[in-house]
Design an enzyme around this catalytic site. Sequence first.
Site, PDB file in Angstrom:
ATOM      1  CB  SER A 147     -74.475  25.464  25.155  1.00 50.95           C
ATOM      2  OG  SER A 147     -75.636  24.779  24.712  1.00 50.95           O
ATOM      3  CE1 TYR A 160     -72.946  25.482  19.762  1.00 53.43           C
ATOM      4  CE2 TYR A 160     -74.044  24.039  21.327  1.00 53.43           C
ATOM      5  CZ  TYR A 160     -73.792  25.314  20.843  1.00 53.43           C
ATOM      6  OH  TYR A 160     -74.384  26.402  21.440  1.00 53.43           O
TER       7      TYR A 160
HETATM    8  P1  NAD Z   1     -75.262  34.311  16.622  1.00 53.03           P
HETATM    9  O1  NAD Z   1     -74.975  33.584  15.369  1.00 53.03           O
HETATM   10  O2  NAD Z   1     -76.392  35.296  16.647  1.00 53.03           O
HETATM   11  O3  NAD Z   1     -73.937  35.038  17.152  1.00 53.03           O
HETATM   12  C1  NAD Z   1     -72.680  34.448  17.019  1.00 53.03           C
HETATM   13  C2  NAD Z   1     -71.646  35.530  17.011  1.00 53.03           C
HETATM   14  O4  NAD Z   1     -70.354  34.932  16.870  1.00 53.03           O
HETATM   15  C3  NAD Z   1     -71.813  36.506  15.840  1.00 53.03           C
HETATM   16  O5  NAD Z   1     -71.500  37.808  16.253  1.00 53.03           O
HETATM   17  C4  NAD Z   1     -70.766  36.007  14.842  1.00 53.03           C
HETATM   18  O6  NAD Z   1     -70.311  36.995  13.936  1.00 53.03           O
HETATM   19  C5  NAD Z   1     -69.672  35.585  15.798  1.00 53.03           C
HETATM   20  N1  NAD Z   1     -68.680  34.700  15.210  1.00 53.03           N
HETATM   21  C6  NAD Z   1     -68.867  33.531  14.554  1.00 53.03           C
HETATM   22  N2  NAD Z   1     -67.686  33.039  14.147  1.00 53.03           N
HETATM   23  C7  NAD Z   1     -66.729  33.926  14.550  1.00 53.03           C
HETATM   24  C8  NAD Z   1     -65.321  33.982  14.433  1.00 53.03           C
HETATM   25  N3  NAD Z   1     -64.617  33.019  13.790  1.00 53.03           N
HETATM   26  N4  NAD Z   1     -64.670  35.036  14.969  1.00 53.03           N
HETATM   27  C9  NAD Z   1     -65.356  36.032  15.597  1.00 53.03           C
HETATM   28  N5  NAD Z   1     -66.693  36.030  15.740  1.00 53.03           N
HETATM   29  C10 NAD Z   1     -67.362  34.983  15.214  1.00 53.03           C
HETATM   30  O7  NAD Z   1     -75.496  33.188  17.742  1.00 53.03           O
HETATM   31  P2  NAD Z   1     -76.050  33.252  19.240  1.00 53.03           P
HETATM   32  O8  NAD Z   1     -77.229  32.379  19.242  1.00 53.03           O
HETATM   33  O9  NAD Z   1     -76.148  34.638  19.732  1.00 53.03           O
HETATM   34  O10 NAD Z   1     -74.861  32.483  19.995  1.00 53.03           O
HETATM   35  C11 NAD Z   1     -73.904  33.126  20.813  1.00 53.03           C
HETATM   36  C12 NAD Z   1     -73.261  32.100  21.736  1.00 53.03           C
HETATM   37  O11 NAD Z   1     -74.267  31.523  22.555  1.00 53.03           O
HETATM   38  C13 NAD Z   1     -72.597  30.928  21.005  1.00 53.03           C
HETATM   39  O12 NAD Z   1     -71.410  30.555  21.666  1.00 53.03           O
HETATM   40  C14 NAD Z   1     -73.627  29.825  21.106  1.00 53.03           C
HETATM   41  O13 NAD Z   1     -73.049  28.550  21.041  1.00 53.03           O
HETATM   42  C15 NAD Z   1     -74.204  30.117  22.467  1.00 53.03           C
HETATM   43  N6  NAD Z   1     -75.545  29.562  22.682  1.00 53.03           N
HETATM   44  C16 NAD Z   1     -76.600  29.922  21.884  1.00 53.03           C
HETATM   45  C17 NAD Z   1     -77.859  29.370  22.123  1.00 53.03           C
HETATM   46  C18 NAD Z   1     -79.074  29.733  21.287  1.00 53.03           C
HETATM   47  O14 NAD Z   1     -80.096  29.042  21.403  1.00 53.03           O
HETATM   48  N7  NAD Z   1     -79.058  30.780  20.508  1.00 53.03           N
HETATM   49  C19 NAD Z   1     -78.010  28.459  23.166  1.00 53.03           C
HETATM   50  C20 NAD Z   1     -76.918  28.111  23.956  1.00 53.03           C
HETATM   51  C21 NAD Z   1     -75.680  28.675  23.704  1.00 53.03           C
END
Ligand code: NAD
Length: 265
Positions: A147, A160
């Site tokens: 991130s 985080y």
């Molecule tokens: P999201 O909530 O849509 O997806 C998260 C995924 O992780 C889901 O499939 C969920 O079921 C899974 N998950 C959560 N806990 C789990 C566990 N204990 N075991 C297995 N799976 C688990 O979120 P997203 O926005 O798509 O985020 C995905 C990644 O990208 C994350 O690591 C997040 O930190 C990172 N990220 C997101 C953003 C954003 O703005 N959306 C920005 C930077 C980084």
Amino acid sequence: MSDRFLEGQGALVTGSTSGIGLGIAKAFALAGAKVMLNGFGKPEEIAAARAEIGAIMGGGDAPYSAADMSKPASIRDMIADAEKTLGSLDILVNNAGIQFVSPVQDFPDEKWDAIIAINMSSNFHAIKAALPAMLARKRGRIINVASAHGLVASPFKSAYVAAKHGVVGLTKTVAIEIAESPVTCNAICPGFVRTPLAEAQVKPLAEKFGISEEEALKEKLLVHQPNKRWVEVEDVAEMALYLCRPQAGSVNGSALSIDGGWVAN
Ligand code: NAD
């Protein structure tokens, strides 16, 4: 260059039942990879994701692991399952993640532990389990979805930000350990990406500050993101695809930003 350049390769994307992970899984399947999904969600959402990715791969449901990324033994079993089911695990994307926001003095211990386990330690356990076969086959890509918070901080996100900085540090360390092999390890550092999880933060901000949702998005959520617009899931997936290309063989240990200028600010 063939669009299906991942033909014959197996990929596992953790946390791929929604958001960024699902987008990366889709892009990999379209590029010809055999993809295994992982993540939580309602049974119908998981079924829909498996059907969608499976259809791209030629029919049937995509392989799926229900492994909990907070449990090291489950992660090891997932990697073994992926090796067996996919034939070979050539691409590992550590993407699963959760968020919790609180001043550090009130941050619940169990939330800290969960975020460190799921957002950071899971990457270590998955890499440790997947790397030996990649090194033996002389082929592999490890991509950690970190991130912008792996490079800079924001208040109230202590766990985080700590976890994502840890992921960037782990990425660099693994990269230099394997540097002489053809395997690479990199991190992607997105700013705010248009996923259901991130979009859901806009309305409460608008209500809290008594402003429109557009103002809440630009002035509050994207306060540090100079372009003032979402990063799209498809664009993050494209970056992951690039890292899998043969031409990215010398990209190693990088923390690639895709954040509208956030960390340049
Ligand atoms: P999201 O909530 O849509 O997806 C998260 C995924 O992780 C889901 O499939 C969920 O079921 C899974 N998950 C959560 N806990 C789990 C566990 N204990 N075991 C297995 N799976 C688990 O979120 P997203 O926005 O798509 O985020 C995905 C990644 O990208 C994350 O690591 C997040 O930190 C990172 N990220 C997101 C953003 C954003 O703005 N959306 C920005 C930077 C980084």
